[in-house]
Scaffold this active site. Structure first.
Site, PDB file in Angstrom:
ATOM      1  N   LYS A 249       0.831  -1.214   0.000  1.00 41.08           N
ATOM      2  CA  LYS A 249       0.000   0.000   0.000  1.00 41.08           C
ATOM      3  C   LYS A 249       0.864   1.263   0.000  1.00 41.08           C
ATOM      4  O   LYS A 249       2.062   1.213   0.266  1.00 41.08           O
ATOM      5  CB  LYS A 249      -0.945   0.000   1.205  1.00 41.08           C
ATOM      6  CG  LYS A 249      -1.670  -1.307   1.438  1.00 41.08           C
ATOM      7  CD  LYS A 249      -2.622  -1.714   0.318  1.00 41.08           C
ATOM      8  CE  LYS A 249      -3.159  -3.083   0.657  1.00 41.08           C
ATOM      9  NZ  LYS A 249      -4.184  -3.641  -0.112  1.00 41.08           N
TER      10      LYS A 249
HETATM   11  C1  LIG Z   1      -4.983  -4.688   0.912  1.00 40.96           C
HETATM   12  C2  LIG Z   1      -6.451  -4.674   0.822  1.00 40.96           C
HETATM   13  C3  LIG Z   1      -7.273  -5.199   1.826  1.00 40.96           C
HETATM   14  C4  LIG Z   1      -6.791  -5.988   2.985  1.00 40.96           C
HETATM   15  O1  LIG Z   1      -5.791  -5.443   3.701  1.00 40.96           O
HETATM   16  P1  LIG Z   1      -4.769  -6.392   4.498  1.00 40.96           P
HETATM   17  O2  LIG Z   1      -4.012  -5.392   5.291  1.00 40.96           O
HETATM   18  O3  LIG Z   1      -3.950  -7.118   3.498  1.00 40.96           O
HETATM   19  O4  LIG Z   1      -5.568  -7.308   5.359  1.00 40.96           O
HETATM   20  C5  LIG Z   1      -8.638  -5.070   1.681  1.00 40.96           C
HETATM   21  N1  LIG Z   1      -9.179  -4.475   0.629  1.00 40.96           N
HETATM   22  C6  LIG Z   1      -8.433  -3.963  -0.356  1.00 40.96           C
HETATM   23  C7  LIG Z   1      -9.104  -3.290  -1.501  1.00 40.96           C
HETATM   24  C8  LIG Z   1      -7.039  -4.063  -0.314  1.00 40.96           C
HETATM   25  O5  LIG Z   1      -6.320  -3.575  -1.315  1.00 40.96           O
END
Ligand SMILES: *Cc1c(COP(=O)(O)O)cnc(C)c1O
Length: 388
Positions: free
Chosen positions: A191
């Site tokens: 992210k």
């Molecule tokens: C990364 C992500 C998640 C989940 O996040 P985690 O930290 O990996 O549990 C949920 N929704 C979207 C759209 C994502 O990109």
């Protein structure tokens, strides 16, 4: 352009500086390595960023969303409207709290949930809308909340990819000018802001924040020196101080990360427009430099043409990989996974999502990339698609 001599370019890569690495060392040496003062400090920084709203951190974005659903009181018998193009945790958490995801088709340009289709999917059991801001491009926040408010629905924004994105000049998660409800972010390694793994929830008031805090650790409330009560079933979802210091350092760099991502995305548009790829049917993302944080740069391949030539997306990904260009698929269609098919779902009511999902491809985009890297990706894509 010589692709075979170039180093492998992944589709994404975190930016971690020496200051971050030494901050992690400091926590390890401090004797307090799990949730403690650094997590509190990170939450304060985030709360300031989100205009003073209450924020609590969690072990990951998935846990964050599960807690958000519980705070919204969603459980067995309830329906939650969402999109089939997301990381599968978006709808897995709905199942995890005992509710039913209801998938609505996406807009072909934004690839986000199509707001025009939401009202037809609302039933007496609908309790919430859970939109996803794919690649960091938000939906129309004003329209989203207008629909929710008219039908008395909660909104849980899956803003996992959208830290730094905005709508009408206000960052996602803020609620000064725009309506907001529960907003969930992920700090997973890919992210725009990372804590390696982690997440945070932006809430409406201190009552919700207190519940979030309890749901984060076994439902526990401590009082005095020896008092402890448990009045709700919580999980084990806390963020450690090791992760928190990484997040603190990342937040300092967020503005420059955003500038860099934007410049790379602009260069993608400029370079791709100089090729024949668009004429050949390659679909670009919405050219939105007002709202998106450019978490990803996703194209949609001319999949019918590829199929006619006996090729598929994986062949193109392999060709790009052979030229040392990494790509990703974000995402396979959730309502076609076996778990979901076994629950009676299929993709017949989400045909646009089905087409996009089968042809979407994430190209490399991360702050450490150079403009020359973008040029190399576009050149490799031209070579990979030269037969069409
Ligand atoms: C990364 C992500 C998640 C989940 O996040 P985690 O930290 O990996 O549990 C949920 N929704 C979207 C759209 C994502 O990109």
């Amino acid at each position: 352009m010589n692709h075979s001599n170039a180093p492998f370019l992944p589709f994404t890569k975190p930016t971690i500086d020496e200051e971050t690495i030494s901050a992690v060392g400091d926590v390890l040496r401090s004797g307090w390595i799990t949730t403690g003062p650094k997590c509190l400090e990170f939450e304060k920084i985030l709360s300031t960023y989100f205009g003073g709203r209450p924020v609590r951190c969690f072990a990951n974005g998935t846990a964050t969303m599960e807690v958000a659903l519980k705070i919204a009181g969603i459980g067995p018998g309830d329906e939650v409207i969402t999109t089939p193009i997301s990381w599968v945790s978006t709808s897995n958490v709905i199942l995890a709290v005992g509710a039913r995801p209801v998938f609505v088709d996406v807009d072909p340009l934004t690839r986000n949930i199509n707001l025009d289709l939401i009202e037809d999917a609302i039933t007496p059991s609908t309790k919430a809308i859970l939109p996803v801001y794919l690649s960091g491009l938000p939906v129309d926040i004003v329209r989203l909340y207008d629909i929710a408010h008219r039908h008395g629905l909660r909104v849980i924004e899956d803003a996992a990819q959208a830290i730094g994105s905005s709508w009408l000049g206000e960052s996602i998660g803020n609620a000064t000018k725009l309506p907001s409800d529960l907003v969930s972010f992920s700090f997973q390694a890919n992210k725009n802001v990372t804590t390696i793994e982690g997440g945070c929830l932006v809430m409406n008031d201190e009552t919700e924040a207190l519940l979030a805090q309890k749901l984060r650790i076994q439902g526990v409330t401590k009082s005095g020196l020896d008092g402890m009560e448990v009045d709700v079933l919580g999980g084990k979802f806390n963020l450690t101080d090791i992760n928190a210091v990484i997040g603190i350092a990342q937040m300092k760099h967020l503005p420059e990360f955003l500038v860099k991502r934007r410049a790379l995305a602009e260069h993608y548009f400029a370079c791709l427009r100089q090729t024949q790829l668009i004429t050949k049917g390659l679909e670009l993302p919405v050219e939105d430099f007002e709202h998106s944080n450019w978490h990803m740069f996703q194209v949609v391949l001319p999949i019918e043409k590829l199929h006619a030539l006996g090729m598929n997306r994986a062949d193109i990904m392999q060709k790009l990989k052979d030229m040392n260009v990494g790509t990703g698929v974000h995402y396979p269609l959730i309502n076609e996974f076996k778990l979901y098919r076994d629950l009676g779902y299929n993709s017949s009511n989400t045909p646009i999502a089905k087409r996009i999902s089968s042809a979407i491809l994430t190209l490399p985009l991360f702050p450490l990339m150079s403009l020359a890297d973008v040029e190399r990706v576009v050149s490799a894509l031209e070579l990979a698609l030269h037969e069409i």
